[in-house]
Design an enzyme around this catalytic site. Structure first.
Site, PDB file in Angstrom:
ATOM      1  N   SER A 186       0.835  -1.208   0.000  1.00 23.91           N
ATOM      2  CA  SER A 186       0.000   0.000   0.000  1.00 23.91           C
ATOM      3  C   SER A 186       0.870   1.259   0.000  1.00 23.91           C
ATOM      4  O   SER A 186       1.629   1.490   0.949  1.00 23.91           O
ATOM      5  CB  SER A 186      -0.908   0.022   1.238  1.00 23.91           C
ATOM      6  OG  SER A 186      -1.515   1.295   1.357  1.00 23.91           O
ATOM      7  N   HIS A 217      -1.210  -1.255  -4.176  1.00 21.19           N
ATOM      8  CA  HIS A 217      -2.504  -0.930  -3.558  1.00 21.19           C
ATOM      9  C   HIS A 217      -2.536   0.562  -3.287  1.00 21.19           C
ATOM     10  O   HIS A 217      -1.622   1.121  -2.659  1.00 21.19           O
ATOM     11  CB  HIS A 217      -2.659  -1.713  -2.251  1.00 21.19           C
ATOM     12  CG  HIS A 217      -4.021  -1.599  -1.625  1.00 21.19           C
ATOM     13  ND1 HIS A 217      -5.113  -2.312  -2.068  1.00 21.19           N
ATOM     14  CD2 HIS A 217      -4.458  -0.853  -0.584  1.00 21.19           C
ATOM     15  CE1 HIS A 217      -6.161  -2.013  -1.309  1.00 21.19           C
ATOM     16  NE2 HIS A 217      -5.790  -1.127  -0.404  1.00 21.19           N
ATOM     17  N   ASP A 260      -4.709   3.529  -1.640  1.00 18.70           N
ATOM     18  CA  ASP A 260      -5.799   3.791  -0.696  1.00 18.70           C
ATOM     19  C   ASP A 260      -6.323   5.207  -0.882  1.00 18.70           C
ATOM     20  O   ASP A 260      -5.611   6.174  -0.601  1.00 18.70           O
ATOM     21  CB  ASP A 260      -5.302   3.602   0.736  1.00 18.70           C
ATOM     22  CG  ASP A 260      -5.193   2.145   1.103  1.00 18.70           C
ATOM     23  OD1 ASP A 260      -4.107   1.708   1.535  1.00 18.70           O
ATOM     24  OD2 ASP A 260      -6.193   1.417   0.940  1.00 18.70           O
ATOM     25  N   MET A 298      -8.975   8.060   0.200  1.00 27.14           N
ATOM     26  CA  MET A 298      -9.808   8.373   1.368  1.00 27.14           C
ATOM     27  C   MET A 298     -10.421   9.764   1.221  1.00 27.14           C
ATOM     28  O   MET A 298      -9.742  10.698   0.779  1.00 27.14           O
ATOM     29  CB  MET A 298      -8.935   8.325   2.633  1.00 27.14           C
ATOM     30  CG  MET A 298      -8.307   6.966   2.862  1.00 27.14           C
ATOM     31  SD  MET A 298      -7.291   6.994   4.357  1.00 27.14           S
ATOM     32  CE  MET A 298      -6.732   5.303   4.378  1.00 27.14           C
ATOM     33  N   HIS A 301      -8.355   1.206  -3.974  1.00 24.68           N
ATOM     34  CA  HIS A 301      -9.326   0.967  -2.900  1.00 24.68           C
ATOM     35  C   HIS A 301     -10.005   2.288  -2.575  1.00 24.68           C
ATOM     36  O   HIS A 301      -9.395   3.167  -1.965  1.00 24.68           O
ATOM     37  CB  HIS A 301      -8.553   0.411  -1.692  1.00 24.68           C
ATOM     38  CG  HIS A 301      -9.356   0.234  -0.459  1.00 24.68           C
ATOM     39  ND1 HIS A 301      -8.765  -0.019   0.763  1.00 24.68           N
ATOM     40  CD2 HIS A 301     -10.694   0.265  -0.228  1.00 24.68           C
ATOM     41  CE1 HIS A 301      -9.700  -0.132   1.689  1.00 24.68           C
ATOM     42  NE2 HIS A 301     -10.882   0.038   1.110  1.00 24.68           N
ATOM     43  N   MET A 323     -12.212   4.421  -0.491  1.00 18.36           N
ATOM     44  CA  MET A 323     -12.896   4.563   0.798  1.00 18.36           C
ATOM     45  C   MET A 323     -13.665   5.883   0.740  1.00 18.36           C
ATOM     46  O   MET A 323     -13.268   6.903   1.334  1.00 18.36           O
ATOM     47  CB  MET A 323     -11.873   4.535   1.946  1.00 18.36           C
ATOM     48  CG  MET A 323     -11.297   3.146   2.174  1.00 18.36           C
ATOM     49  SD  MET A 323      -9.819   3.126   3.183  1.00 18.36           S
ATOM     50  CE  MET A 323      -8.571   3.256   1.891  1.00 18.36           C
ATOM     51  N   MET A 349     -11.629  -5.929   5.280  1.00 23.38           N
ATOM     52  CA  MET A 349     -10.783  -5.021   6.055  1.00 23.38           C
ATOM     53  C   MET A 349     -10.465  -5.663   7.391  1.00 23.38           C
ATOM     54  O   MET A 349     -11.384  -6.118   8.102  1.00 23.38           O
ATOM     55  CB  MET A 349     -11.490  -3.683   6.272  1.00 23.38           C
ATOM     56  CG  MET A 349     -11.666  -2.843   5.014  1.00 23.38           C
ATOM     57  SD  MET A 349     -10.137  -2.527   4.137  1.00 23.38           S
ATOM     58  CE  MET A 349      -9.218  -1.590   5.373  1.00 23.38           C
ATOM     59  N   ASP A 386      -6.608  -6.292   4.358  1.00 18.00           N
ATOM     60  CA  ASP A 386      -5.980  -4.982   4.340  1.00 18.00           C
ATOM     61  C   ASP A 386      -6.054  -4.376   5.735  1.00 18.00           C
ATOM     62  O   ASP A 386      -7.136  -4.130   6.254  1.00 18.00           O
ATOM     63  CB  ASP A 386      -6.743  -4.091   3.336  1.00 18.00           C
ATOM     64  CG  ASP A 386      -6.212  -2.692   3.225  1.00 18.00           C
ATOM     65  OD1 ASP A 386      -6.760  -1.930   2.412  1.00 18.00           O
ATOM     66  OD2 ASP A 386      -5.260  -2.340   3.944  1.00 18.00           O
TER      67      ASP A 386
HETATM   68  C1  DX5 Z   1      -7.166   1.582   5.572  1.00 17.20           C
HETATM   69  C2  DX5 Z   1      -5.949   1.374   4.708  1.00 17.20           C
HETATM   70  C3  DX5 Z   1      -4.808   0.702   5.498  1.00 17.20           C
HETATM   71  C4  DX5 Z   1      -3.577   0.499   4.655  1.00 17.20           C
HETATM   72  C5  DX5 Z   1      -2.646  -0.573   5.166  1.00 17.20           C
HETATM   73  O1  DX5 Z   1      -6.866   2.241   6.714  1.00 17.20           O
HETATM   74  O2  DX5 Z   1      -6.357   0.535   3.656  1.00 17.20           O
HETATM   75  O3  DX5 Z   1      -5.311  -0.512   5.959  1.00 17.20           O
HETATM   76  O4  DX5 Z   1      -3.947   0.069   3.403  1.00 17.20           O
HETATM   77  O5  DX5 Z   1      -2.438  -0.413   6.480  1.00 17.20           O
HETATM   78  P1  DX5 Z   1      -1.141  -1.050   7.204  1.00 17.20           P
HETATM   79  O6  DX5 Z   1      -0.141   0.061   7.283  1.00 17.20           O
HETATM   80  O7  DX5 Z   1      -1.653  -1.528   8.532  1.00 17.20           O
HETATM   81  O8  DX5 Z   1      -0.636  -2.195   6.343  1.00 17.20           O
HETATM   82 ZN    ZN Z   2      -6.726  -0.352   1.311  1.00 14.65          ZN
END
Ligand code: DX5
Ligand code: ZN
Length: 218
Positions: free
Chosen positions: A9, A34, A36, A38, A67, A69, A138, A176
């Site tokens: 990620s 990946h 993320d 947000m 992903h 969110m 998740m 994740d």
């Molecule tokens: C949602 C994000 C995190 C990130 C990975 O908060 O999707 O889960 O991808 O997090 P860590 O650093 O715990 O691998």
């Molecule tokens: Zn993610």
């Protein structure tokens, strides 16, 4: 069950040097990145937008596993596909037309994923399992990297794996949040084949070894 695959990620990279983070993922031998995304509404944090994806796209052939969110992912499907996303995963929790949004992703020739949070019932996914390439469970409440793995989610990944086998479907089961070499083994033994790791990957002293350890699980 697909061969185990790691999707590092980029959330956990240095956001002032995202291209370096992308290269680090590539140099470790990863096939997926990946990303993320947000919105500060569905999750209490802000991260990247389509411009970030568009600027990273020409620098790599990695599979961009995106992903979303977001409270309203349906409004951003074209923008992320136009920017270069290969797969778009959307959450089941917000109030929007999930099925139509998944169909839109597929109609544009990309892979589609459905995502659920730790407290969400897997029953809510049932209507979509035939339409997706991936189910993301998740293992933390989304919003921040570096949180602790929630082992209770494993009952849900086991159930998803059973459904996958019974129905002859071939969607990937991804996790994740809080994924490291120890929790990845727990997940693998609970029907998971695709692993997002941000903090553990980027903090690893040997990222190639981290990736190879996960992708060689059997
Ligand atoms: C949602 C994000 C995190 C990130 C990975 O908060 O999707 O889960 O991808 O997090 P860590 O650093 O715990 O691998
Ligand atoms: Zn993610």
């Amino acid at each position: 069950m697909e061969a185990p695959l790691l999707a590092p990620s980029i959330l956990a990279a240095d956001h002032s040097r995202l291209a370096d983070g992308l290269i680090a993922v590539e140099n470790a031998g990863a096939k997926w990145l990946h990303i993320d995304v947000m919105d500060g509404h569905f999750v209490p944090n802000l991260s990247f937008g389509p411009q970030t994806v568009a600027d990273l796209r020409p620098k790599s052939d990695l599979f961009f596993d995106t992903h979303l969110m977001l409270d309203n992912p349906q409004d951003y499907i074209d923008a992320f596909i136009d920017a270069g996303s290969d797969q778009i995963s959307i959450h089941v929790e917000p109030d929007y037309d999930v099925e139509t949004t998944l169909e839109k992703i597929k109609a544009r020739g990309r892979k589609a994923g459905i995502v659920f949070n730790p407290g969400t019932s897997v029953d809510s996914l049932e209507p979509y399992l035939k339409k997706v390439d991936l189910v993301l469970a998740m293992t933390v409440q989304p919003g921040y990297g570096g949180q602790s793995f929630q082992q209770s989610v494993m009952a849900k990944t086991k159930l998803l794996n059973d459904w996958r086998k019974e129905s002859g479907l071939s969607f990937r089961v991804q996790v994740d949040g809080g994924i490291n070499l120890d929790t990845a083994r727990i997940c693998f033994d609970s029907g998971v084949d695709t692993f997002v790791a941000g903090t553990a990957f980027f903090k690893s002293s040997d990222r190639t070894r981290f990736l190879e350890t996960i992708e060689s699980m059997a």
